[in-house]
Design a protein around this motif. Structure first.
Motif, PDB file in Angstrom:
ATOM      1  N   VAL A   1       0.825  -1.210   0.000  1.00 55.31           N
ATOM      2  CA  VAL A   1       0.000   0.000   0.000  1.00 55.31           C
ATOM      3  C   VAL A   1       0.861   1.264   0.000  1.00 55.31           C
ATOM      4  O   VAL A   1       2.066   1.220   0.249  1.00 55.31           O
ATOM      5  CB  VAL A   1      -0.949   0.029   1.211  1.00 55.31           C
ATOM      6  N   ARG A   2       0.195   2.389  -0.246  1.00 51.67           N
ATOM      7  CA  ARG A   2       0.803   3.702  -0.168  1.00 51.67           C
ATOM      8  C   ARG A   2       0.108   4.503   0.935  1.00 51.67           C
ATOM      9  O   ARG A   2      -1.053   4.234   1.269  1.00 51.67           O
ATOM     10  CB  ARG A   2       0.651   4.427  -1.504  1.00 51.67           C
ATOM     11  N   PRO A   3       0.784   5.503   1.477  1.00 46.70           N
ATOM     12  CA  PRO A   3       0.155   6.310   2.531  1.00 46.70           C
ATOM     13  C   PRO A   3      -1.186   6.904   2.112  1.00 46.70           C
ATOM     14  O   PRO A   3      -2.118   6.980   2.916  1.00 46.70           O
ATOM     15  CB  PRO A   3       1.202   7.407   2.788  1.00 46.70           C
ATOM     16  N   THR A   4      -1.305   7.303   0.840  1.00 47.81           N
ATOM     17  CA  THR A   4      -2.558   7.901   0.385  1.00 47.81           C
ATOM     18  C   THR A   4      -3.725   6.919   0.460  1.00 47.81           C
ATOM     19  O   THR A   4      -4.870   7.326   0.688  1.00 47.81           O
ATOM     20  CB  THR A   4      -2.428   8.413  -1.061  1.00 47.81           C
TER      21      THR A   4
ATOM     22  N   SER B   1       7.280   1.933  10.574  1.00 47.44           N
ATOM     23  CA  SER B   1       7.920   1.867   9.265  1.00 47.44           C
ATOM     24  C   SER B   1       7.805   3.207   8.548  1.00 47.44           C
ATOM     25  O   SER B   1       7.092   4.117   8.991  1.00 47.44           O
ATOM     26  CB  SER B   1       7.244   0.778   8.420  1.00 47.44           C
ATOM     27  N   GLY B   2       8.478   3.315   7.408  1.00 44.77           N
ATOM     28  CA  GLY B   2       8.368   4.519   6.612  1.00 44.77           C
ATOM     29  C   GLY B   2       6.936   4.790   6.193  1.00 44.77           C
ATOM     30  O   GLY B   2       6.483   5.943   6.168  1.00 44.77           O
ATOM     31  N   LEU B   3       6.201   3.721   5.864  1.00 45.27           N
ATOM     32  CA  LEU B   3       4.795   3.851   5.494  1.00 45.27           C
ATOM     33  C   LEU B   3       3.990   4.472   6.632  1.00 45.27           C
ATOM     34  O   LEU B   3       3.192   5.392   6.415  1.00 45.27           O
ATOM     35  CB  LEU B   3       4.224   2.472   5.150  1.00 45.27           C
ATOM     36  N   VAL B   4       4.206   3.980   7.848  1.00 39.11           N
ATOM     37  CA  VAL B   4       3.449   4.459   9.006  1.00 39.11           C
ATOM     38  C   VAL B   4       3.787   5.912   9.315  1.00 39.11           C
ATOM     39  O   VAL B   4       2.894   6.734   9.564  1.00 39.11           O
ATOM     40  CB  VAL B   4       3.716   3.559  10.231  1.00 39.11           C
TER      41      VAL B   4
ATOM     42  N   ALA C   1       1.812  11.580   9.268  1.00 36.91           N
ATOM     43  CA  ALA C   1       1.905  13.005   8.952  1.00 36.91           C
ATOM     44  C   ALA C   1       0.714  13.471   8.119  1.00 36.91           C
ATOM     45  O   ALA C   1       0.158  14.556   8.358  1.00 36.91           O
ATOM     46  CB  ALA C   1       3.215  13.285   8.225  1.00 36.91           C
ATOM     47  N   LEU C   2       0.298  12.648   7.152  1.00 38.55           N
ATOM     48  CA  LEU C   2      -0.838  13.010   6.312  1.00 38.55           C
ATOM     49  C   LEU C   2      -2.137  13.063   7.121  1.00 38.55           C
ATOM     50  O   LEU C   2      -2.971  13.951   6.920  1.00 38.55           O
ATOM     51  CB  LEU C   2      -0.981  12.014   5.162  1.00 38.55           C
ATOM     52  N   LEU C   3      -2.308  12.105   8.028  1.00 41.01           N
ATOM     53  CA  LEU C   3      -3.524  12.069   8.845  1.00 41.01           C
ATOM     54  C   LEU C   3      -3.547  13.225   9.842  1.00 41.01           C
ATOM     55  O   LEU C   3      -4.617  13.751  10.165  1.00 41.01           O
ATOM     56  CB  LEU C   3      -3.625  10.725   9.567  1.00 41.01           C
ATOM     57  N   ARG C   4      -2.380  13.629  10.321  1.00 43.22           N
ATOM     58  CA  ARG C   4      -2.306  14.792  11.215  1.00 43.22           C
ATOM     59  C   ARG C   4      -2.830  16.038  10.487  1.00 43.22           C
ATOM     60  O   ARG C   4      -3.539  16.866  11.074  1.00 43.22           O
ATOM     61  CB  ARG C   4      -0.871  15.026  11.663  1.00 43.22           C
ATOM     62  N   GLU C   5      -2.501  16.158   9.217  1.00 45.30           N
ATOM     63  CA  GLU C   5      -2.948  17.304   8.431  1.00 45.30           C
ATOM     64  C   GLU C   5      -4.460  17.285   8.225  1.00 45.30           C
ATOM     65  O   GLU C   5      -5.093  18.340   8.099  1.00 45.30           O
ATOM     66  CB  GLU C   5      -2.249  17.318   7.074  1.00 45.30           C
ATOM     67  N   LEU C   6      -5.044  16.091   8.190  1.00 42.91           N
ATOM     68  CA  LEU C   6      -6.483  15.960   7.953  1.00 42.91           C
ATOM     69  C   LEU C   6      -7.318  15.986   9.230  1.00 42.91           C
ATOM     70  O   LEU C   6      -8.549  15.986   9.157  1.00 42.91           O
ATOM     71  CB  LEU C   6      -6.773  14.652   7.209  1.00 42.91           C
ATOM     72  N   HIS C   7      -6.662  15.963  10.375  1.00 39.78           N
ATOM     73  CA  HIS C   7      -7.410  15.935  11.638  1.00 39.78           C
ATOM     74  C   HIS C   7      -8.352  17.142  11.726  1.00 39.78           C
ATOM     75  O   HIS C   7      -7.956  18.280  11.512  1.00 39.78           O
ATOM     76  CB  HIS C   7      -6.444  15.953  12.832  1.00 39.78           C
ATOM     77  N   GLY C   8      -9.621  16.848  12.007  1.00 34.93           N
ATOM     78  CA  GLY C   8     -10.620  17.901  12.081  1.00 34.93           C
ATOM     79  C   GLY C   8     -11.213  18.281  10.743  1.00 34.93           C
ATOM     80  O   GLY C   8     -12.079  19.169  10.671  1.00 34.93           O
ATOM     81  N   LYS C   9     -10.766  17.625   9.677  1.00 39.29           N
ATOM     82  CA  LYS C   9     -11.289  17.897   8.335  1.00 39.29           C
ATOM     83  C   LYS C   9     -11.915  16.638   7.751  1.00 39.29           C
ATOM     84  O   LYS C   9     -11.557  16.185   6.675  1.00 39.29           O
ATOM     85  CB  LYS C   9     -10.165  18.396   7.427  1.00 39.29           C
TER      86      LYS C   9
END
Length: 350
Positions: free
Chosen positions: A163-166, A203-206, A211-219
């Motif tokens: 998988v990819r982070p996205t 891991s690098g994936l995690v 970081a991406l999920l932190r940016e989406l928190h509350g959105k």
């Protein structure tokens, strides 16, 4: 909400405006448990299309008294994808039962497709026939695990090993909408499975996904942070995200451990006369615990991210699991899950 309240057995399902298409030839045991489960679901008010070999299915229905008066219909599909065949075989076999099920959904003749057969073939058929929700790169298998205080929603449970982070971010958004629609959880929390709670652990994936999920928190996503394996069953978060390889290992480990634990309990309660008497006194409590931990209670897992309702169950599923899968599928349809997923997904930030 408790584990019992979210199971298909627990509530009454209204009569669906469309029948649910069941791959009645799929699974380790073929038609018998599928037909039995369909009869039970029909008696609970869910119309079912039994897809498979017409002669075999009619013969099986004949074993159930009163089935002719139930909302059950047989749709002929002379071919079936065996459990030992390749998932890609579905592309060249239009008469295979799982392909016929997906076609019925695509054409609006069925509310959902349910299969206890080849999971890879089910995923391939769903993608090939139904396509993906706009903005979703890969669908995921969304499943429920019993946890302290209720249940934990885990994904991916086996659809994507690499998988990819996205992908994980998309699944967080899809699972959040799913819990709002079907389980009345207004702001479900999301945890990312890792080897430590700190954001830099894993891991690098995690780390990148965190970081991406932190940016989406509350959105549109209520991101809790990293969670560890023990948090899955503690119910620390409503949703736990991971790749399909890890998620499938977690799922099967949980099911295997539950069987072993109950074996130990049974062995201990039969060890002597005093233990047997104690077992009789605790029988009802133990039965309730077994119910919560039985995979058939949850029926089947949703393949979330495709443009149609598709549910994947265990190949060894019994009639009760089939019934609960059909009831769950009907609930998802009545709740307009797919249009609400599409609408909510497009409204959220990319």
């Amino acid at each position: 909400m408790t584990a019992d309240s979210m199971t298909a057995d627990a509530g009454q399902t209204p009569l669906s405006t469309l029948p649910v298409a069941l791959d009645a030839s799929g699974g380790d045991h073929g038609a018998p448990p599928n037909v039995d489960g369909a009869v039970q679901a029909a008696r609970a008010g869910v119309p079912v299309l039994l897809v498979g070999d017409r002669v075999k299915l009619h013969a099986e229905l004949g074993k159930h008294a009163g089935s002719s008066s139930l909302p059950l219909e047989v749709v002929d599909a002379p071919d079936v994808i065996g459990m030992d065949e390749h998932a890609t075989d579905v592309r060249g076999r239009p008469q295979a039962s799982i392909n016929v099920c997906m076609k019925l959904v695509k054409e609006g003749k069925a509310a959902a497709a349910v299969s206890m057969g080849h999971s890879g073939a089910t995923m391939t058929a769903a993608l090939f026939t139904l396509g993906r929700v706009r903005g979703v790169d890969r669908p995921a298998i969304l499943t429920h695990l019993p946890a302290q205080g209720g249940f934990t929603t885990l994904l991916d449970a086996g659809a994507n090993t690499d998988v990819r982070p996205t992908y994980l971010v998309q699944w967080a958004r899809l699972a959040s909408v799913y819990l709002k629609v079907l389980e009345d959880r207004e702001n479900p929390s999301v945890g990312l499975l890792s080897i430590g709670e700190e954001d830099h652990k894993g891991s690098g994936l995690v780390v990148e996904t965190n970081a991406l999920l932190r940016e989406l928190h509350g959105k549109g996503v209520n991101f809790y942070g990293n969670v560890e394996g023990r948090d899955v069953f503690k119910g620390t978060t409503d949703i736990v995200l991971t790749d399909g390889f890890t998620g499938n290992v977690v799922l099967k480990l949980a099911e295997g451990e539950a069987k072993v634990l109950f074996g130990w309990v049974k062995e201990a309660l039969n060890s002597n006369l005093k233990s047997k008497l104690g077992g009789l006194l605790a029988r009802d409590a133990l039965r309730g615990l077994a119910e919560r931990m039985d995979p058939s209670t949850y029926g089947a897992s949703l393949l979330v991210g495709v443009r149609g309702l598709a549910f994947i169950g265990h190949g060894s599923a019994d009639a009760r699991a089939v019934k609960n899968a059909l009831l769950r599928a009907a609930r998802a349809h009545e709740g307009h899950l797919i249009p609400r997923l599409e609408a909510a997904f497009q409204e959220q930030p990319k």
